[in-house]
Design a protein around this motif. Sequence first.
Motif, PDB file in Angstrom:
ATOM      1  N   LYS A   1      -1.943 -23.004  35.379  1.00 18.56           N
ATOM      2  CA  LYS A   1      -2.418 -24.378  35.132  1.00 18.56           C
ATOM      3  C   LYS A   1      -3.271 -24.410  33.851  1.00 18.56           C
TER       4      LYS A   1
ATOM      5  N   GLY B   1      -0.979 -20.266  42.497  1.00 17.52           N
ATOM      6  CA  GLY B   1      -1.891 -20.865  41.535  1.00 17.52           C
ATOM      7  C   GLY B   1      -3.136 -20.010  41.361  1.00 17.52           C
ATOM      8  N   GLY B   2      -4.208 -20.373  42.049  1.00 19.27           N
ATOM      9  CA  GLY B   2      -5.515 -19.740  41.866  1.00 19.27           C
ATOM     10  C   GLY B   2      -5.479 -18.215  41.917  1.00 19.27           C
TER      11      GLY B   2
ATOM     12  N   ILE C   1      -2.365 -27.213  48.198  1.00 18.58           N
ATOM     13  CA  ILE C   1      -2.533 -26.737  46.819  1.00 18.58           C
ATOM     14  C   ILE C   1      -4.004 -26.738  46.432  1.00 18.58           C
ATOM     15  N   GLY C   2      -4.497 -25.551  46.130  1.00 20.66           N
ATOM     16  CA  GLY C   2      -5.870 -25.407  45.641  1.00 20.66           C
ATOM     17  C   GLY C   2      -6.928 -25.735  46.676  1.00 20.66           C
TER      18      GLY C   2
ATOM     19  N   GLU D   1       5.785 -27.015  47.945  1.00 19.46           N
ATOM     20  CA  GLU D   1       4.339 -26.985  47.795  1.00 19.46           C
ATOM     21  C   GLU D   1       3.730 -28.208  48.477  1.00 19.46           C
TER      22      GLU D   1
ATOM     23  N   HIS E   1       5.918 -30.500  39.172  1.00 21.84           N
ATOM     24  CA  HIS E   1       4.726 -30.073  39.931  1.00 21.84           C
ATOM     25  C   HIS E   1       3.985 -31.319  40.419  1.00 21.84           C
TER      26      HIS E   1
ATOM     27  N   SER F   1      -2.120 -22.264  48.087  1.00 20.83           N
ATOM     28  CA  SER F   1      -3.174 -21.357  48.541  1.00 20.83           C
ATOM     29  C   SER F   1      -2.642 -20.009  49.028  1.00 20.83           C
TER      30      SER F   1
HETATM   31  C1  PEP Z   1       0.188 -24.496  42.495  1.00 17.10           C
HETATM   32  O1  PEP Z   1      -0.491 -25.309  41.927  1.00 17.10           O
HETATM   33  O2  PEP Z   1       1.378 -24.364  42.173  1.00 17.10           O
HETATM   34  C2  PEP Z   1      -0.433 -23.703  43.544  1.00 17.10           C
HETATM   35  C3  PEP Z   1       0.342 -23.184  44.425  1.00 17.10           C
HETATM   36  O3  PEP Z   1      -1.811 -23.585  43.511  1.00 17.10           O
HETATM   37  P1  PEP Z   1      -2.735 -22.744  44.533  1.00 17.10           P
HETATM   38  O4  PEP Z   1      -2.054 -21.423  44.804  1.00 17.10           O
HETATM   39  O5  PEP Z   1      -4.024 -22.587  43.821  1.00 17.10           O
HETATM   40  O6  PEP Z   1      -2.834 -23.556  45.782  1.00 17.10           O
END
Ligand code: PEP
Length: 247
Positions: free
Chosen positions: A11, A225-226, A165-166, A160, A91, A204
């Motif tokens: 990101k 993501g993170g 997410i996040g 997702e 996304h 996550s």
């Molecule tokens: C994403 O944004 O594609 C994602 C999966 O983020 P996170 O793993 O941080 O939830």
Amino acid sequence: MNKRYVIGNWKLHGSLSKVATFSQQLRMAPATDVVVAIAPPYPYLGACADLPSGCGLAGQDCSAHNSGAHTGEVSASMLSEWGCQWVIVGHSERRTDLAESDQLIVAKLSAAISAGLTPLLCVGESLTVRESGQEEAAVRAQLQAALSDIPPASLLIAYEPIWAIGTGVTASPEQADAMHAVIRNELTGLMDDGASVPLLYGGSVNPDNAGALFDCPHVDGALVGGASLDGTSFSEIVEAAQASLRQ
Ligand code: PEP
């Protein structure tokens, strides 16, 4: 599917020094059936070319246009020139923050394919939709809107759920697997080779929950993501993917 995919989405995070640290931390086993890639912010694609071999590159997005008067846009062919093999399309952050429409997502899928990239199409429902019990219909509708007219020749899908997410709240393996089965069913109706499209889970994912997700029969990998910002965490997720293949 005897293969796993682990793709990191940085990101709007990172710096040149973080790319260097990530590169030192990343542990890549030689020649496995786990496909690994990172989607950094565009300015770091060049620096990421020095990541350990076996770690590929993906774009976080691409323009629907190949060139022209579109300030701020980056085309799929430019991503290809920088060594990207994949590009994330649709996304939820772009669908929400930038109001990306289904029509625009179709155009981006087409631009990606024309440039020789494999799109990673993201789908997933909001918390409100899940709480109303409409999550399967919502995800089916996103797939139909993106793929009905011109199904891409090659494709990955990331499921997702927006609420995961996040947030640190991961879909349970049962929830992820059930939705992946729905996606597989829908894809087989939409595309000739829908049965072989890799299905990644995102939301996550971390080193502690990755193994249980990779063990799900319908989960072929993860969009991370993170936890992809730290080379050690990301390596542990890749290793969980490798372990799931050895079982
Ligand atoms: C994403 O944004 O594609 C994602 C999966 O983020 P996170 O793993 O941080 O939830």
